[in-house]
Design an enzyme around this catalytic site. Structure first.
Site, PDB file in Angstrom:
ATOM      1  N   SER A  14       0.615  -1.373  -0.148  1.00  0.00           N
ATOM      2  CA  SER A  14      -0.244  -0.075   0.294  1.00  0.00           C
ATOM      3  C   SER A  14       0.576   1.260   0.079  1.00  0.00           C
ATOM      4  CB  SER A  14      -0.915   0.009   1.460  1.00  0.00           C
ATOM      5  OG  SER A  14      -1.764   1.039   1.115  1.00  0.00           O
ATOM      6  N   LYS A  65     -13.491  -5.063   2.327  1.00  0.00           N
ATOM      7  CA  LYS A  65     -14.557  -3.969   1.858  1.00  0.00           C
ATOM      8  C   LYS A  65     -15.893  -4.666   1.930  1.00  0.00           C
ATOM      9  CE  LYS A  65     -11.388  -1.582  -1.266  1.00  0.00           C
ATOM     10  NZ  LYS A  65     -10.950  -1.196  -2.744  1.00  0.00           N
ATOM     11  N   ASP A 102     -14.326   4.359  -4.072  1.00  0.00           N
ATOM     12  CA  ASP A 102     -13.648   3.918  -5.034  1.00  0.00           C
ATOM     13  C   ASP A 102     -14.168   4.129  -6.404  1.00  0.00           C
ATOM     14  OD1 ASP A 102     -11.606   2.430  -3.674  1.00  0.00           O
ATOM     15  OD2 ASP A 102     -13.041   0.700  -3.349  1.00  0.00           O
ATOM     16  N   ASN A 149     -16.011 -12.947 -14.085  1.00  0.00           N
ATOM     17  CA  ASN A 149     -15.390 -13.161 -12.814  1.00  0.00           C
ATOM     18  C   ASN A 149     -15.267 -14.730 -12.641  1.00  0.00           C
ATOM     19  OD1 ASN A 149     -14.647 -12.266 -10.110  1.00  0.00           O
ATOM     20  ND2 ASN A 149     -16.297 -14.059  -9.429  1.00  0.00           N
ATOM     21  N   ARG A 150     -14.099 -15.172 -12.028  1.00  0.00           N
ATOM     22  CA  ARG A 150     -13.986 -16.623 -11.809  1.00  0.00           C
ATOM     23  C   ARG A 150     -15.100 -17.285 -11.277  1.00  0.00           C
ATOM     24  NH1 ARG A 150      -9.040 -17.624  -7.962  1.00  0.00           N
ATOM     25  NH2 ARG A 150     -10.507 -16.413  -6.665  1.00  0.00           N
ATOM     26  N   ARG A 154     -20.964 -15.214  -8.542  1.00  0.00           N
ATOM     27  CA  ARG A 154     -20.680 -13.700  -7.967  1.00  0.00           C
ATOM     28  C   ARG A 154     -20.643 -12.736  -9.069  1.00  0.00           C
ATOM     29  NH1 ARG A 154     -18.106 -12.562  -3.350  1.00  0.00           N
ATOM     30  NH2 ARG A 154     -16.621 -10.770  -4.353  1.00  0.00           N
TER      31      ARG A 154
END
Length: 277
Positions: A14, A65, A102, A149-150, A154
């Site tokens: 970060s 998050k 974000d 997405n994998r 989701r």
């Protein structure tokens, strides 16, 4: 002295401390900002401890998050509630409040690169907290969203929230070839040796490719530049979302130019150390 921080796991990559400490100095705040490694299972204790110790504000990053919303420890503002993810926590007398900056950061990063989103076909790779914020924000701006997405489940769950269409990664090549804007919202590319997300030969000069990874130049962005596409790294998203968080905490307009310079200088120093090793 006010204490701010960021919780995540991993956290050593970060650059928020470098960015936010530079901003706090520029604003004349008697404050400091630190990074703390916090695993998902420890998040409840960490948040309660931060509140007990009088922290002035927090950021949350991978993998916290969405996890924070499972804890029922904080209120959420309408935007964070709609997105289903929190990246900023403010502390008030009545308790903790979750926010999401974000999406705002991503939109300003695209605008700063002169990339319009209204009516454009946007492929978002990933379905985590950052993907949620970006998908929601760009959908509100009139983009046509596809999410790969994998986990197909989701992807479809997120798509249902924002009026998009969800796909599995097996569809990535077809979707990438059709998209006007491609956004990587996964952590792939954060580390040296990470696999390619997609074949760089699929990218075209008419496209914009945005990788929210900011700690290094990713293979995806190298492939985008080789194709003549607009290539956008994650630095300006980091800066703009951090500026919004700082405004929430202090009520002051953040020095965006100071924050960008601090991030890019820290990145240059990190690359120099790596080259010397």
């Amino acid at each position: 002295m006010k204490i701010f921080g960021i919780f995540g796991d991993p956290i050593e990559h970060s650059l928020s401390p470098a960015m936010q400490n530079a901003a706090l100095r520029a604003l004349g705040e008697k404050a400091c900002y630190h990074a703390f490694r916090v695993a998902g299972d420890d998040l409840s204790d960490a948040l309660l401890g931060a509140r007990a110790m009088g922290f002035a504000g927090l950021n949350l990053t991978i993998p916290l998050k969405e996890k924070v919303l499972e804890l029922d420890l904080l209120e959420t503002d309408p935007l964070a509630r709609a997105i289903g993810a929190v990246n900023t926590v403010s502390f008030r007398e009545q308790g903790m409040v979750g926010h999401n900056t974000d999406g705002w950061g991503a939109l300003l990063a695209l605008q700063g690169a002169s990339v319009a989103v209204r009516g454009r076909s946007v492929l978002i790779i990933g379905a985590g907290g950052a993907a949620r914020a970006i998908a929601y924000t760009l959908a509100q701006e009139g983009a046509e969203i596809s999410i790969a997405n994998r986990s197909l489940k989701r992807a479809e769950e997120l798509a249902a929230r924002v009026g998009a269409i969800g796909f599995c990664l097996g569809d990535l090549a077809r979707l990438a070839a059709q998209a006007d804007i491609i956004i990587n919202c996964t952590s792939v590319g954060m580390r040296e040796g990470d696999p390619r997300l997609l074949d760089g030969r699929l990218l075209q000069s008419r496209q914009a490719v945005f990788d929210i990874v900011y700690n290094r130049q990713t293979q995806l962005l190298e492939d985008a530049r080789a194709a003549g596409a607009v290539a956008i790294d994650g630095v300006m998203m980091l800066v703009h979302q951090g500026a919004k968080a700082l405004q929430i905490w202090t009520g002051k307009k953040a020095p965006v130019d100071v924050m960008e310079r601090a991030v890019r200088e820290a990145l240059s120093a990190r690359r120099a150390r790596r080259d010397e090793a």
